[in-house]
Write a protein that holds these residues in place. Structure first.
Motif, PDB file in Angstrom:
ATOM      1  N   GLY A  34      21.666  49.074  54.387  1.00 42.33           N
ATOM      2  CA  GLY A  34      21.407  50.438  53.951  1.00 42.33           C
ATOM      3  C   GLY A  34      22.504  51.392  54.375  1.00 42.33           C
ATOM      4  N   VAL A  35      22.984  51.230  55.601  1.00 42.06           N
ATOM      5  CA  VAL A  35      24.088  52.058  56.092  1.00 42.06           C
ATOM      6  C   VAL A  35      25.342  51.819  55.261  1.00 42.06           C
ATOM      7  CG1 VAL A  35      25.643  52.475  58.044  1.00 42.06           C
ATOM      8  CG2 VAL A  35      23.190  52.203  58.446  1.00 42.06           C
TER       9      VAL A  35
ATOM     10  N   TYR B 288      25.527  50.652  52.217  1.00 44.19           N
ATOM     11  CA  TYR B 288      25.318  51.144  50.855  1.00 44.19           C
ATOM     12  C   TYR B 288      25.600  52.639  50.788  1.00 44.19           C
ATOM     13  CZ  TYR B 288      23.015  51.881  46.348  1.00 44.19           C
ATOM     14  OH  TYR B 288      22.743  52.212  45.040  1.00 44.19           O
ATOM     15  N   TYR B 289      25.108  53.374  51.771  1.00 43.07           N
ATOM     16  CA  TYR B 289      25.361  54.813  51.823  1.00 43.07           C
ATOM     17  C   TYR B 289      26.856  55.089  51.987  1.00 43.07           C
ATOM     18  CZ  TYR B 289      25.792  59.480  53.812  1.00 43.07           C
ATOM     19  OH  TYR B 289      26.192  60.768  54.075  1.00 43.07           O
ATOM     20  N   GLU B 290      27.504  54.377  52.902  1.00 41.40           N
ATOM     21  CA  GLU B 290      28.927  54.597  53.161  1.00 41.40           C
ATOM     22  C   GLU B 290      29.776  54.309  51.930  1.00 41.40           C
ATOM     23  OE1 GLU B 290      29.106  53.617  57.971  1.00 41.40           O
ATOM     24  OE2 GLU B 290      29.575  52.048  56.514  1.00 41.40           O
TER      25      GLU B 290
ATOM     26  N   ASN C  40      28.795  54.282  48.753  1.00 40.40           N
ATOM     27  CA  ASN C  40      28.533  55.285  47.714  1.00 40.40           C
ATOM     28  C   ASN C  40      29.240  56.604  48.021  1.00 40.40           C
ATOM     29  OD1 ASN C  40      27.036  53.627  46.116  1.00 40.40           O
ATOM     30  ND2 ASN C  40      25.070  54.591  46.512  1.00 40.40           N
ATOM     31  N   LYS C  41      29.255  56.967  49.292  1.00 32.91           N
ATOM     32  CA  LYS C  41      29.950  58.192  49.699  1.00 32.91           C
ATOM     33  C   LYS C  41      31.449  58.061  49.427  1.00 32.91           C
ATOM     34  CE  LYS C  41      30.061  62.246  51.880  1.00 32.91           C
ATOM     35  NZ  LYS C  41      31.480  62.545  51.838  1.00 32.91           N
TER      36      LYS C  41
ATOM     37  N   ASN D  20      35.809  58.786  55.153  1.00 35.20           N
ATOM     38  CA  ASN D  20      35.598  57.382  54.821  1.00 35.20           C
ATOM     39  C   ASN D  20      36.498  56.398  55.558  1.00 35.20           C
ATOM     40  OD1 ASN D  20      33.666  57.743  52.343  1.00 35.20           O
ATOM     41  ND2 ASN D  20      35.343  59.166  51.963  1.00 35.20           N
TER      42      ASN D  20
END
Length: 261
Positions: free
Chosen positions: A100-101, A103-105, A107-108, A132
């Protein structure tokens, strides 16, 4: 000598056997590592199998040493079946939360790249780097200065976009391996159930009680995850996820049982 309990011994053997096989056919076992969601190499079974893969001798040694140190007392308290359940849930849970972490990173990073693509200014370039790939920020300083001086330099803009895309693909297709998430769950359980057990931690010259060691170690992992140093390829947030899953399980299992002091 370590007093190995049956489940600890079997986990140790399984990890060592998989590690030795992987050294002989590494390219054929890559599907066992945990790839980020969205990667073409991701498969659901990797949440389990990544726990038995390790990046090198030092990696598997540290994880198995921790298993041998902290596992036997917990297995003696819980029994083999519950201990194995705890180990697997912590490892799988750490993998799921870390996914989940990531995936967020990712996408960001993709979003910031698109913002820069649409409006390629030095400010947006700096945002991509700072948000990033901060651990590689110095490498982009010349490009940021050059883009500020010549904002219409299309060759520079395309070069930066290509480099960002390469960084993104490396992150998207970079797997995680190891039983560290499960081990950090054990660390929390050990510190909670045997808080005053003294441990010798290299290179500290004095014994440290488990109830002090684990919180400090958790804070270190949090700092390492937020302020990741250049060249640091440790999945600090996976370690923290293992601690969190271990905390939840121990709180559920040990509500009405006494701890040892």
């Amino acid at each position: 000598m370590f007093q190995l309990t049956p489940t600890v011994r079997n986990l140790l053997i399984a990890n060592v056997v998989v590690f030795l096989i992987a050294q002989q056919v590494p390219n054929h076992l890559g599907f066992l590592a945990l790839f980020p969601v969205g990667s073409p190499y991701f498969q659901p079974w990797q949440y389990l199998t990544h726990m038995f893969m390790h990046a090198g001798i030092g990696h598997i040694f540290s994880n198995m040493f921790g298993l041998m140190v902290f596992g036997p007392l917990l297995e003696q308290r819980w029994g083999g079946q519950r201990f194995l359940t705890f180990w697997l849930i912590c490892g799988i849970g750490a993998g799921v939360l870390y996914s989940g972490v990531r995936y967020y990173e990712l996408n960001k990073m993709r979003h910031d790249m698109e913002v820069f693509r649409q409006d390629p200014t030095d400010v947006h370039l700096q945002d991509v780097v700072e948000n990033n790939i901060k651990n590689n920020a110095p490498a982009f300083d010349p490009a940021i200065r050059q883009l500020h001086a010549t904002p219409d330099d299309q060759h520079l803009i395309q070069g930066v976009l290509t480099e960002f895309e390469n960084q993104y693909q490396r992150s998207l297709n970079g797997p995680m391996v190891g039983a560290s998430g499960a081990l950090f769950g054990l660390l929390f359980a050990f510190a909670y159930l045997f808080p005053n057990t003294t441990l010798i931690v290299f290179p500290l010259p004095v014994p440290v009680k488990a109830k002090y060691l684990v919180p400090v170690y958790g804070l270190y992992e949090l700092y390492g995850g937020i302020h990741q140093a250049p060249g640091d390829n440790i999945a600090h947030f996976a370690h923290l996820a293992g601690l969190l899953v271990g905390f939840v399980l121990v709180m559920l299992w040990e509500r009405n049982r006494a701890r040892f002091y």
